[in-house]
Design an enzyme around this catalytic site. Structure first.
Site, short mmCIF file in Angstrom:
data_model
loop_
_atom_site.label_atom_id
_atom_site.label_comp_id
_atom_site.label_asym_id
_atom_site.label_seq_id
_atom_site.Cartn_x
_atom_site.Cartn_y
_atom_site.Cartn_z
CG ASN A 10 -1.71 1.26 1.38
OD1 ASN A 10 -1.74 2.10 0.46
ND2 ASN A 10 -2.37 1.43 2.52
CD1 TRP A 11 3.37 0.94 -3.01
CD2 TRP A 11 3.51 2.24 -4.84
NE1 TRP A 11 4.08 0.25 -3.96
CE2 TRP A 11 4.18 1.02 -5.10
CE3 TRP A 11 3.47 3.21 -5.85
CZ2 TRP A 11 4.81 0.76 -6.32
CZ3 TRP A 11 4.08 2.95 -7.06
CH2 TRP A 11 4.75 1.73 -7.29
CE LYS A 12 -0.10 3.15 4.78
NZ LYS A 12 -0.01 3.21 6.24
CG HIS A 95 -5.75 2.04 5.10
ND1 HIS A 95 -5.33 2.92 6.07
CD2 HIS A 95 -4.75 1.14 4.94
CE1 HIS A 95 -4.12 2.56 6.47
NE2 HIS A 95 -3.74 1.48 5.80
CD GLU A 97 -2.88 5.46 6.65
OE1 GLU A 97 -2.85 5.51 5.40
OE2 GLU A 97 -1.99 4.90 7.32
CD GLU A 167 -3.47 -2.32 7.16
OE1 GLU A 167 -2.43 -2.65 6.56
OE2 GLU A 167 -3.97 -1.19 7.06
N GLY A 173 2.68 2.15 10.71
CA GLY A 173 3.66 3.22 10.57
C GLY A 173 4.40 3.53 11.87
CB SER A 213 5.30 -2.18 11.78
OG SER A 213 4.92 -0.85 12.08
P1 13P Z 1 3.14 0.23 7.60
O1 13P Z 1 3.57 -1.08 6.99
O2 13P Z 1 3.90 1.40 7.12
O3 13P Z 1 3.03 0.12 9.08
O4 13P Z 1 1.64 0.48 7.07
C1 13P Z 1 0.71 -0.53 7.18
C2 13P Z 1 -0.50 -0.15 6.40
O5 13P Z 1 -1.23 0.75 6.75
C3 13P Z 1 -0.75 -0.89 5.16
O6 13P Z 1 -2.01 -0.59 4.67
#
Ligand code: 13P
Length: 248
Positions: A10-12, A95, A97, A167, A173, A213
């Site tokens: 997931n590149w966000k 997600h 976020e 998640e 993160g 993570s």
């Molecule tokens: P990280 O791997 O950076 O913790 O992010 C996880 C995430 O939100 C994947 O969708």
């Protein structure tokens, strides 16, 4: 039944189109593994160049979001049909976020899941608890509520194709991965919940990822758990290390 592992990045909100193409090319020799499904979920503006750049490789492309309406006056949104026409196979829905910063609720997410299936996309439906919820001991109650609401009126045949990503918000993160036991416990709880709503065959077929993570150091132990069918990887999907995760 053996479920094929699915390892998705997931590149966000990272990577301009030209940076995206460069990353795909850098990762191409590193992510070769036909035993697993490899997916890059990329920002909307990167979809077209990334679909082009992964052609002929084992990688499939996903979107990070979509809207549930077919078309019309929804400034800034992307439809399922647009994604399919661009060559997208997967779409992340719900997600944390998006739930948190963009106030997406379960009713909206249920509409998105329905539309994604209708259009022929595979949703990667995210769920997970906050640190406060974990400390209060309501993790599984909360996740069951998310799953039940987000999958309202979704059929067993559709759920068999679905990917669910567990998640824990406190692990995203933060560098703070859930322990293998914590991750497996919730992924198993999600599978039990699917068995309750649907049936054992559906629960056996649905793929459940862990996210939060994930890195090259913890992937193999996490993915070895009986109910963890791969990972949704944020930060580490933007680096060469992603190859080590895919080839855990
Ligand atoms: P990280 O791997 O950076 O913790 O992010 C996880 C995430 O939100 C994947 O969708």
């Amino acid at each position: 039944m053996a479920r094929k592992k699915i390892i998705a990045g997931n590149w966000k909100m990272n990577m301009t189109p030209s940076q995206a193409v460069a990353l795909v090319k850098e990762l191409e020799p590193l992510v070769k593994n036909d035993a697993v499904d490899v997916v890059y979920c990329v920002p909307a503006v990167d979809i077209v160049p990334v679909v082009e750049a992964v052609k002929g490789s084992n990688v499939q492309v996903g979107a990070e979001n979509m809207y549930f309406e077919d078309k019309g006056a929804y400034t800034g949104e992307t439809s399922a049909e647009m994604l399919v026409d661009a060559g997208v196979k997967y779409v992340i829905i719900g997600h944390s976020e998006r739930r948190d910063y963009f106030k997406e609720d379960d009713e909206l997410l249920n509409k998105k899941v329905k539309k994604a299936f209708e259009a022929g996309l595979t949703p990667i439906l995210c769920c997970g608890e906050s640190l406060e919820q974990r400390e209060m001991g309501v993790t599984m109650d909360w996740i069951r509520l998310q799953i039940k609401s987000d999958l309202k009126d979704i059929t067993a045949d559709q759920v068999k194709e679905l990917v669910i990503a567990y998640e824990p918000i406190w692990a995203i993160g933060t560098g703070k991965t859930a322990t293998t036991e914590q991750a497996e416990e919730v992924c198993k709880g999600i599978r039990d919940c699917i068995a309750e709503i649907y049936d054992a065959a559906t629960a056996d077929a649905v793929r459940i990822q862990y996210g939060g993570s994930v890195n090259a150091g913890n992937a193999s132990e996490l993915f070895a758990q009986p109910d963890i069918d791969g990972g949704l990887v944020g930060g580490a999907s933007l680096k060469a290390d992603f190859g080590n995760i895919v080839n855990y």
